[in-house]
Design a protein around this motif. Structure first.
Motif, mmCIF file in Angstrom:
data_model
loop_
_atom_site.group_PDB
_atom_site.id
_atom_site.type_symbol
_atom_site.label_atom_id
_atom_site.label_comp_id
_atom_site.label_asym_id
_atom_site.label_seq_id
_atom_site.Cartn_x
_atom_site.Cartn_y
_atom_site.Cartn_z
ATOM 1 N N TRP A 140 3.241 5.325 5.838
ATOM 2 C CA TRP A 140 2.384 4.290 6.392
ATOM 3 C C TRP A 140 3.238 3.172 6.984
ATOM 4 C CZ3 TRP A 140 -1.727 3.826 1.908
ATOM 5 C CH2 TRP A 140 -2.545 4.967 1.936
ATOM 6 N N ILE A 168 -7.661 -0.988 -4.752
ATOM 7 C CA ILE A 168 -6.892 -1.504 -3.609
ATOM 8 C C ILE A 168 -6.972 -3.028 -3.558
ATOM 9 C CG2 ILE A 168 -6.759 -1.558 -1.087
ATOM 10 C CD1 ILE A 168 -7.777 1.336 -1.095
ATOM 11 N N VAL A 227 -5.330 4.859 5.615
ATOM 12 C CA VAL A 227 -5.835 3.495 5.797
ATOM 13 C C VAL A 227 -5.669 3.163 7.274
ATOM 14 C CG1 VAL A 227 -5.525 1.054 5.239
ATOM 15 C CG2 VAL A 227 -5.217 2.789 3.458
ATOM 16 N N ILE A 278 -13.308 -3.804 2.339
ATOM 17 C CA ILE A 278 -12.854 -2.439 2.579
ATOM 18 C C ILE A 278 -14.044 -1.550 2.908
ATOM 19 C CG2 ILE A 278 -11.637 -0.461 1.615
ATOM 20 C CD1 ILE A 278 -10.259 -2.404 -0.313
ATOM 21 N N LEU A 304 0.822 -1.210 0.000
ATOM 22 C CA LEU A 304 0.000 0.000 0.000
ATOM 23 C C LEU A 304 0.857 1.262 0.000
ATOM 24 C CD1 LEU A 304 -2.762 -1.049 2.576
ATOM 25 C CD2 LEU A 304 -3.031 -0.795 0.097
ATOM 26 N N LEU A 309 -1.285 1.670 10.640
ATOM 27 C CA LEU A 309 -2.438 1.200 9.880
ATOM 28 C C LEU A 309 -3.317 0.220 10.654
ATOM 29 C CD1 LEU A 309 -0.937 2.648 7.609
ATOM 30 C CD2 LEU A 309 -1.584 0.787 6.075
ATOM 31 N N TRP A 369 -6.270 8.134 -1.576
ATOM 32 C CA TRP A 369 -6.288 7.280 -0.382
ATOM 33 C C TRP A 369 -5.680 8.090 0.767
ATOM 34 C CZ3 TRP A 369 -3.576 2.593 -3.142
ATOM 35 C CH2 TRP A 369 -4.382 2.170 -4.227
ATOM 36 N N LEU A 415 -6.557 -2.022 9.902
ATOM 37 C CA LEU A 415 -6.166 -3.117 9.015
ATOM 38 C C LEU A 415 -6.050 -4.411 9.822
ATOM 39 C CD1 LEU A 415 -5.112 -4.146 6.253
ATOM 40 C CD2 LEU A 415 -2.823 -3.471 6.993
ATOM 41 N N CYS A 461 -10.171 -3.493 6.193
ATOM 42 C CA CYS A 461 -9.607 -2.218 6.637
ATOM 43 C C CYS A 461 -10.585 -1.097 6.341
ATOM 44 C CB CYS A 461 -8.268 -1.947 5.948
ATOM 45 S SG CYS A 461 -8.420 -1.554 4.189
ATOM 46 N N VAL A 483 -10.659 2.787 4.649
ATOM 47 C CA VAL A 483 -9.909 3.699 3.793
ATOM 48 C C VAL A 483 -10.620 5.046 3.773
ATOM 49 C CG1 VAL A 483 -9.041 4.166 1.474
ATOM 50 C CG2 VAL A 483 -9.086 1.818 2.331
ATOM 51 N N ARG A 527 0.477 3.821 -3.063
ATOM 52 C CA ARG A 527 -0.606 4.668 -2.577
ATOM 53 C C ARG A 527 -0.931 5.792 -3.546
ATOM 54 N NH1 ARG A 527 1.959 7.459 2.803
ATOM 55 N NH2 ARG A 527 0.037 8.681 2.731
#
Length: 329
Positions: A311, A264, A228, A280, A217, A316, A225, A231, A244, A246, A221
């Motif tokens: 990230w 994603i 996130v 998601i 990710l 996350l 986005w 997760l 997750c 988003v 990314r």
């Protein structure tokens, strides 16, 4: 899945042959240490038998009663194997203590050493082969069986060194001492398998998989986005279930949201080795997100972007938008 079944069948047949060879070595030598090795071979055969069934069951398609499939059986298979190893190690220690007080006469040590050496070589070769295949096929069952065989080979090596020392020195207590050491070693390895299986059955998060997903990710990314979070990863045999949240621009319509979510999902499935089901949940952005949002020409921006956020797994997996952990400069 057929490949996995064939490999476990190979392990099962080989285990039966090696078990018979080790018991032959025990009967001609009367060595307690060789009996220890032979006893563990019974565990190998029993574990491979259950592993064969578990691989079959894990391949059965999802049904009404098992909406996530039958892949969890692989963790149960590892649990059975670890439990059998633990019990075998315990029995070995009990018998070794018994032999301290009631020693047995030893015979034909060289012949026994020769037989055990051959079984050790075969176990190591087969274990290394199964471990290699387990990585390619992402099979926990093959991994557990391969590690068990390699552990058995290492314990056989220690046994051989001890038997050679016994042969050249004539000190019979070495035979009992070997059994005690190998028993403790076997119990420790059984515990490690039990720990891994219980973690899987309790849906313990796999840190390596989470790190891989976060890296994918981070490297791919998109500006839309915004963040996130929450997760989570669950493993079902050779399949993953991920979910997750988003954060997306709140002015996106439903088609745009669906497009980003699908992107994603596609990204993860194309870059992980396991088949992945990704759920998601789309969150709308808030004004507090503006200071780390990279969306260009945003029509509702309340303040300029002032910070870049890398990230990470630690970030996350938390169930909060990133503005709760960052402040604008």
């Amino acid at each position: 899945m057929n490949n996995q079944r064939n490999l476990i069948l190979l392990s099962l047949v080989t285990g039966i042959v090696l078990m018979l060879a080790k018991f032959l070595a025990y009967f001609i030598t009367n060595s307690n240490a060789i009996f220890t090795d032979a006893l563990e071979s019974i565990v190998n055969v029993a574990a491979s038998s259950f592993a064969f069934y578990s691989i079959y069951l894990s391949s059965v398609p999802r049904d009404e009663n098992h909406p996530y499939g039958h892949g969890k059986i692989e963790f149960f298979s590892v649990f059975v194997e670890g439990g059998l190893i633990f019990l075998a190690g315990s029995f070995i220690i009990v018998k070794a203590v018994y032999n301290i007080f009631y020693p047995s006469d030893l015979e034909n040590i060289l012949e026994g050493i020769g037989i055990i050496a051959i079984t050790g070589i075969v176990n190591y070769a087969l274990g290394a082969f199964l471990l290699k295949k387990s990585k390619k096929l992402d099979s926990l069952t093959l991994m557990a069986d391969g590690k068990h065989l390699i552990t058995d080979a290492y314990s056989t090596l220690g046994l051989l060194l001890g038997l050679l020392l016994l042969y050249f020195t004539g000190i019979r207590f070495i035979d009992t001492l070997l059994s005690l050491v190998l028993g403790v070693f076997i119990i420790y390895n059984g515990y490690k398998l039990l720990r891994k299986s219980v973690g899987g059955l309790m849906d313990e998060s796999d840190a390596k998989i989470v790190e891989d997903v976060v890296e994918i990710l981070q490297l791919n990314r998109k500006d839309a986005w915004i963040d996130v979070h929450n997760l989570r990863v669950q493993r079902y045999g050779t399949e993953l279930h991920l979910d997750c949240h988003v954060t997306l621009p709140n002015y996106f319509d439903l088609n745009q949201v669906h497009s980003e979510v699908s992107e994603i999902d596609r990204l993860i499935n194309e870059n992980v080795t396991l088949k992945t089901e990704f759920f998601i949940h789309a969150d709308p952005c808030l004004p507090k997100c503006c200071h780390y949002c990279s969306v260009q020409n945003c029509p509702i921006r309340s303040e300029p972007k002032t910070i870049d956020i890398d990230w990470s797994k630690e970030l996350l997996v938390k169930n909060r938008k990133h503005f709760e952990y960052t402040k604008p400069n």
